[in-house]
Design an enzyme around this catalytic site. Structure first.
Site, PDB file in Angstrom:
ATOM      1  N   ILE A 204     -68.366  -0.235 -36.794  1.00 32.11           N
ATOM      2  CA  ILE A 204     -69.362  -1.137 -37.374  1.00 32.11           C
ATOM      3  C   ILE A 204     -70.302  -0.294 -38.230  1.00 32.11           C
ATOM      4  CG2 ILE A 204     -71.219  -2.797 -36.920  1.00 32.11           C
ATOM      5  CD1 ILE A 204     -68.522  -3.785 -35.949  1.00 32.11           C
ATOM      6  N   HIS A 205     -70.469  -0.664 -39.510  1.00 29.01           N
ATOM      7  CA  HIS A 205     -71.401   0.130 -40.309  1.00 29.01           C
ATOM      8  C   HIS A 205     -72.082  -0.648 -41.436  1.00 29.01           C
ATOM      9  CE1 HIS A 205     -68.079   0.255 -43.204  1.00 29.01           C
ATOM     10  NE2 HIS A 205     -68.958   0.640 -44.105  1.00 29.01           N
ATOM     11  N   ARG A 206     -71.612  -1.833 -41.782  1.00 23.60           N
ATOM     12  CA  ARG A 206     -72.173  -2.519 -42.947  1.00 23.60           C
ATOM     13  C   ARG A 206     -73.583  -3.041 -42.668  1.00 23.60           C
ATOM     14  NH1 ARG A 206     -68.671  -2.994 -47.089  1.00 23.60           N
ATOM     15  NH2 ARG A 206     -66.457  -2.732 -46.586  1.00 23.60           N
ATOM     16  N   ARG A 237     -74.675   5.726 -39.501  1.00 22.81           N
ATOM     17  CA  ARG A 237     -75.571   4.607 -39.812  1.00 22.81           C
ATOM     18  C   ARG A 237     -75.765   3.710 -38.600  1.00 22.81           C
ATOM     19  NH1 ARG A 237     -77.232   1.661 -44.193  1.00 22.81           N
ATOM     20  NH2 ARG A 237     -77.663  -0.534 -43.768  1.00 22.81           N
ATOM     21  N   ASP A 278     -65.822  -3.883 -39.490  1.00 20.54           N
ATOM     22  CA  ASP A 278     -66.313  -4.508 -40.715  1.00 20.54           C
ATOM     23  C   ASP A 278     -65.963  -3.644 -41.920  1.00 20.54           C
ATOM     24  OD1 ASP A 278     -68.110  -2.407 -40.476  1.00 20.54           O
ATOM     25  OD2 ASP A 278     -69.883  -3.673 -40.208  1.00 20.54           O
TER      26      ASP A 278
END
Length: 362
Positions: A204-206, A237, A278
């Site tokens: 998950i990073h967006r 992130r 994502d």
């Protein structure tokens, strides 16, 4: 012919690997690599160069993190001098990152021919900074190297068909070659997760999933309820945003680990019962490795992965616990991303095109 590749983030390093090898097979190509430093964590940068047998960068800008505007602006300022010094015949940019857009603007302003690898992808979601980057780069470029027929059609629809060349997807090249090389290895799993039982790989990073604490907490809750251990490859992130919001990611069956080097990531995804992500790149890697994927977004650039349910979109987290671990689809899987020889086509197209006679007639 002097070609300058500009890269700065993990997906670009993966794409650069087969391109660098293909260029080495053509003595008439001099290949220079500029690393912007957009991803500066060693596991997201240095390790990929070593694992994918990419020669060290000619130039490392060391830009590091920042807001989109500051990061892109810092790269743009530094690239002017790099382009002046090395005077490439082509600037080759990859994908949809801030590094891509900065290099595209720098090349265009200095009337240096620009080629865009992975051109024509569209999510049609203008909230995504990646969408801005890819659309602006496509409309600036002299040569559009498209990975799929769908991408070519998007370019045709935008009046760019004359500059489009269907080459296939270089991610297929590196994914298949890496898959074969590590086929006998064990998946890289944390203590308490067995390779002999179902497990799930997650990333998950967006910004849409990490910047709102309520959204990030809901995702963490949903991951913790998956009916199999979840190996969360925690992007820097994600770690930073969770810490700022006081959110504990390791809940339920979630095991938080650092990102894996590319060969270990491929082997671990290939052995998984499912992927939750994502990331655009990981959706496609899961498809190529025949691992069912659940994407926590409302859209995907890689629409081909949705066929037969190989990839399922679940932005509202309504189906995650139900579909995260599911049987592989039956039947013959299509091959929309090429045959694993895209990089050699990219090299040949650039050689065939030469240097455009009228640069800037975009």
């Amino acid at each position: 012919m002097r070609i300058m590749s500009v890269v700065g983030a993990r997906p670009q390093f993966v794409k650069l690997g087969p391109i660098a090898r293909a260029f080495r097979s053509h003595p008439e190509i001099e290949h220079l690599i500029v690393h912007t430093g957009q991803h500066y964590d060693p596991m997201l940068s240095d390790a990929f160069f070593a694992d994918l047998e990419i020669e060290p960068p000619t130039v490392h800008l060391g830009v590091g993190s920042g807001t989109h505007g500051r990061q892109t602006g810092a790269m743009l300022a530094d690239l002017d001098g790099v382009l002046e010094e090395h005077a490439p015949d082509w600037v080759l940019v990859y994908g949809d990152t801030n590094s891509t857009l900065a290099a595209a603007i720098a090349a265009v302003k200095m009337h240096i021919p620009l080629a865009h690898l992975e051109a024509g992808l569209r999510s049609f979601n203008r909230r995504m900074p990646e969408e801005h980057n890819r659309v602006l780069t496509d409309h600036a470029a002299d040569l559009l190297l498209a990975p799929t027929e769908v991408a070519v059609q998007h370019l045709v629809n935008e009046g760019l068909g004359g500059k489009a060349r269907l080459v296939g997807d270089v991610m297929t090249d590196v994914c298949f070659s890496t898959r074969d090389a590590v086929a006998g290895d064990h998946p890289t799993l944390p203590a308490g997760v067995s390779p002999d039982a179902p497990y799930v790989v997650a990333t998950i990073h967006r910004a849409d999933n990490t910047d709102d604490p309520a959204r990030l907490s809901a995702i963490a809750d949903a991951l913790g309820q998956v009916a199999a251990p979840v190996v969360l490859l925690a992007h820097p992130r994600l770690v930073a945003k969770a810490a700022q919001a006081g959110i504990e990611l390791a809940r339920g069956g979630v095991h938080v680990v650092s990102p894996l080097a590319y060969p270990q990531m491929v082997r671990t995804v290939a052995g998984a019962a499912g992927v939750i992500t994502d990331s655009g790149g990981l959706q496609k890697e899961a498809y190529l490795l025949r691992t069912p994927c659940t994407t926590l977004r409302s859209e995907t650039e890689w629409v081909e992965t949705l066929v037969d349910g190989w990839n399922i979109l679940d932005p509202a987290l309504e189906r995650l616990t139900e579909v995260a671990v599911r049987p592989r689809p039956t039947g013959q899987q299509a091959q929309p991303y090429g045959d694993g020889r895209a990089a050699s086509r990219v090299a040949q197209v650039l050689l065939d095109e030469g240097r455009p006679v009228e640069v800037g007639s975009r």
